[in-house]
Design an enzyme around this catalytic site. Structure first.
Site, mmCIF file in Angstrom:
data_model
loop_
_atom_site.group_PDB
_atom_site.id
_atom_site.type_symbol
_atom_site.label_atom_id
_atom_site.label_comp_id
_atom_site.label_asym_id
_atom_site.label_seq_id
_atom_site.Cartn_x
_atom_site.Cartn_y
_atom_site.Cartn_z
ATOM 1 N N GLY A 23 5.051 -17.293 -32.655
ATOM 2 C CA GLY A 23 5.724 -16.001 -32.661
ATOM 3 C C GLY A 23 6.381 -15.676 -31.342
ATOM 4 O O GLY A 23 7.585 -15.412 -31.279
ATOM 5 N N CYS A 169 -30.606 -12.701 -39.633
ATOM 6 C CA CYS A 169 -31.393 -12.015 -40.654
ATOM 7 C C CYS A 169 -30.571 -10.956 -41.382
ATOM 8 O O CYS A 169 -30.824 -10.665 -42.553
ATOM 9 C CB CYS A 169 -32.648 -11.399 -40.044
ATOM 10 S SG CYS A 169 -32.336 -10.366 -38.605
#
Length: 585
Positions: A23, A169
């Protein structure tokens, strides 16, 4: 100051290296050529994708799949043939591009889209003592700055914001946001079809800090769960990647197992196991087809159907003609993306989390930041202006320039700031680079030290490590095969203790650093290590989301404008070190 004619002559003889042809890179190359620069090396490893065409104007549809660097060269030569442009379809981290290579150039200009390459170019320019013009953009925001050894801070002087991370977790046991389910779905893709990563498990985590004692013995009696705990990939191969059995294991049996961990659900809404048959007869919900397919919210029936179709297609890719291979997840691969979208939404449904459209899931899973052509054009123009200042001998006129999202003070979108001096505590550009690292010497292996700390965190490419014990004990060698027998050993096995120093160097980056290891046995298992100055995750951290702060050292910039209270400058440079070319959908 040199006159215009002298400046044009100087520009025509200057030798530039442009890293990145995306870009910002397309705009930058155009600007350099129109400004009179004729000797340019372009290097980019990427190839052209359809999604690039809306802003990378040097490329056309016929170029899709071809080298960005090579096509960028062809495009500008078709407009101005008398140029000396060399295009390299390669990674700048290749050992071929060493200090001698960088020293051939008067300036290096970065138009990169990733931190690893930026860090590497920063170190090579420091080693070669070549000025570097660094750039970045994200949506309407952008910045340009000069990096010059001994004069300005380097790219790594101020720590960059850490990526958002989540305890294992949370991902495996107690998701509460769509992103948790998306990360889990990407892990599932790798567990089934990609490269195995023991840190990216998807099965319930029995080591959750919220649990005490054994939990879920009943659920463990399930054959599917027990087999999967041994090897998810092997178990999946054993059932021939049967979609229904996979669905049952991950969305029914595993959820029942989680429910057996009663302590997790004392203050949370428990998940609802979802069986294959429970949605077998559900009719597909009617949706408005005026909405783009990617924008529609899939029903649970659609999710199950797409999950099944994707598993079957991915199975064929993995098994092929009998040769089991590993797939690499790619957000631009339709089947891979659909698999993650379907799996993430099914898991969200089970945990009562709002489901997302495929469009939104792609943006989150691919870390997509919208790229805007006008922003890239402005940033590329500013880069050339800074190069012209240097060519004119106006080093002290160079600035760090921020592009704001909207006009703030005095109707200015561009905010120039005085360049910062080197950070004396920087572990990259200091005269004697050193850093202190906290970890558990009894659990961290040599392989983790090399991969997670030296390569991932410190961005070294080919590290060599010697224990500073007076004996010259080699812990890690960049020569293939020399120290592989050390990989699985923990640091304590080498009599490394609290305060032991390591001498580390990277021949490719011409970079040396001294590392002091501090033993911290109570470090959070999900963190592995942290550097001095960073904020560690507490040992008793529950399943809550947490961004690993890294002591950004953000400080207010010195303005070259009158108003030192411009709110735009309160955004420190470290908050704007962003990708220059991230795909927009």
């Amino acid at each position: 100051m040199a006159g215009n004619s002298d400046l044009q002559k100087t520009a025509s003889t200057a030798n530039l290296l442009m890293v990145g042809a995306g870009g910002i890179g397309c705009e930058l190359l155009k600007n350099l050529v129109l400004s009179g620069f004729t000797n340019i090396h372009i290097i980019d490893l990427d190839t052209i994708d359809v999604s690039n065409l809306n802003r990378q104007f040097l490329f056309q549809r016929k170029h899709v799949g071809k080298s960005k660097a090579c096509i960028a060269k062809e495009s500008v030569l078709s407009l101005k043939p008398n140029l000396n442009i060399i295009a390299l379809h390669d990674t700048i981290i290749n050992s071929e591009y060493n200090v001698d290579f960088f020293q051939k150039f008067d300036f290096v200009l970065n138009a990169l889209d990733n931190k690893v390459a930026r860090n590497h170019v920063n170190r090579m320019c420091l080693a070669a003592d070549v000025p570097l013009i660094e750039s970045g953009s994200a949506g309407y925001l952008g910045q340009v700055t000069l990096i010059k050894k001994g004069f300005t801070e380097c790219y790594e002087c101020q720590p960059k914001p850490s990526n958002k991370t989540y305890p294992g977790c949370t991902i495996r046991n107690t998701p509460s946001e769509p992103v948790h389910c998306i990360v889990w779905a990407k892990h599932l893709f790798n567990q089934l079809f990609g490269e195995y990563d023991e840190e990216a498990e998807v099965s319930p985590d029995t080591a959750d800090p919220e649990l005490s004692g054994e939990a879920g013995e009943q659920a463990l009696a399930c054959d599917d769960v027990t087999a999967a705990r041994v090897s998810t990939r092997e178990w999946a191969k054993g059932i021939d990647f049967n979609p229904e059995k996979l669905f049952t294991k991950f969305f029914f049996n595993d959820i029942k197992y989680l429910l057996s961990m009663e302590k997790l659900w004392q203050k949370r809404q428990p998940p609802t196991p979802l069986s294959w048959s429970s949605i077998e007869m559900e009719e597909e919900k009617t949706q408005s087809y005026n909405v783009l397919l990617d924008k529609r919210i899939w029903s649970i029936y659609e999710c199950r159907k797409i999950f099944q179709e994707c598993v079957e297609k991915l199975r064929e890719r993995v098994i092929g003609q009998g040769n089991v291979s590993e797939l690499v997840w790619d957000k631009d691969d339709v089947v891979s993306m659909d698999f993650v979208a379907a799996a993430a939404n099914i898991r969200s449904f089970i945990f009562h989390i709002p489901v997302k459209s495929r469009f939104d899931i792609k943006a989150i899973s691919g870390n997509i930041i919208p790229a805007i052509a006008s922003t890239n054009a402005i940033i590329a123009g500013l880069m050339v202006i800074e190069v012209l200042k240097l060519l004119s001998g106006r080093l002290y006129d160079c600035r760090t320039i921020f592009l704001n999202k909207q006009v703030k003070v005095k109707k200015q979108l561009l905010v120039p700031c005085l360049l910062e001096a080197p950070n004396p505590k920087c572990y990259i550009c200091a005269k004697k680079p050193e850093v202190t690292i906290f970890l558990n010497l009894q659990t961290v292996t040599v392989k983790q030290l090399e991969d997670k700390i030296l390569k991932d965190k410190l961005c070294m490419v080919a590290p060599d490590v010697e224990i500073d014990d007076g004996k010259g004990t080699i812990l890690i060698s960049s020569e293939e095969g020399e120290t592989e027998e050390n990989w699985d050993k923990v640091l304590l096995d080498f009599k490394i203790s609290d305060g032991t120093r390591l001498k580390c160097d990277d021949f490719l980056q011409n970079f040396e650093i001294a590392i002091t290891l501090r033993d911290k046995k109570d470090i959070n298992v999900d963190q592995l290590f942290f550097l001095e100055g960073e904020i560690p995750v507490p040992k008793d951290e529950k399943s809550e989301d947490r961004t690993l702060e890294n002591g950004s050292g953000a400080k207010k910039r010195k303005l070259s404008l009158e108003d030192e209270n411009n709110s735009a400058i309160k955004k420190s440079k470290v908050e704007l070190e962003i990708d220059s070319d991230i795909v927009i959908l």
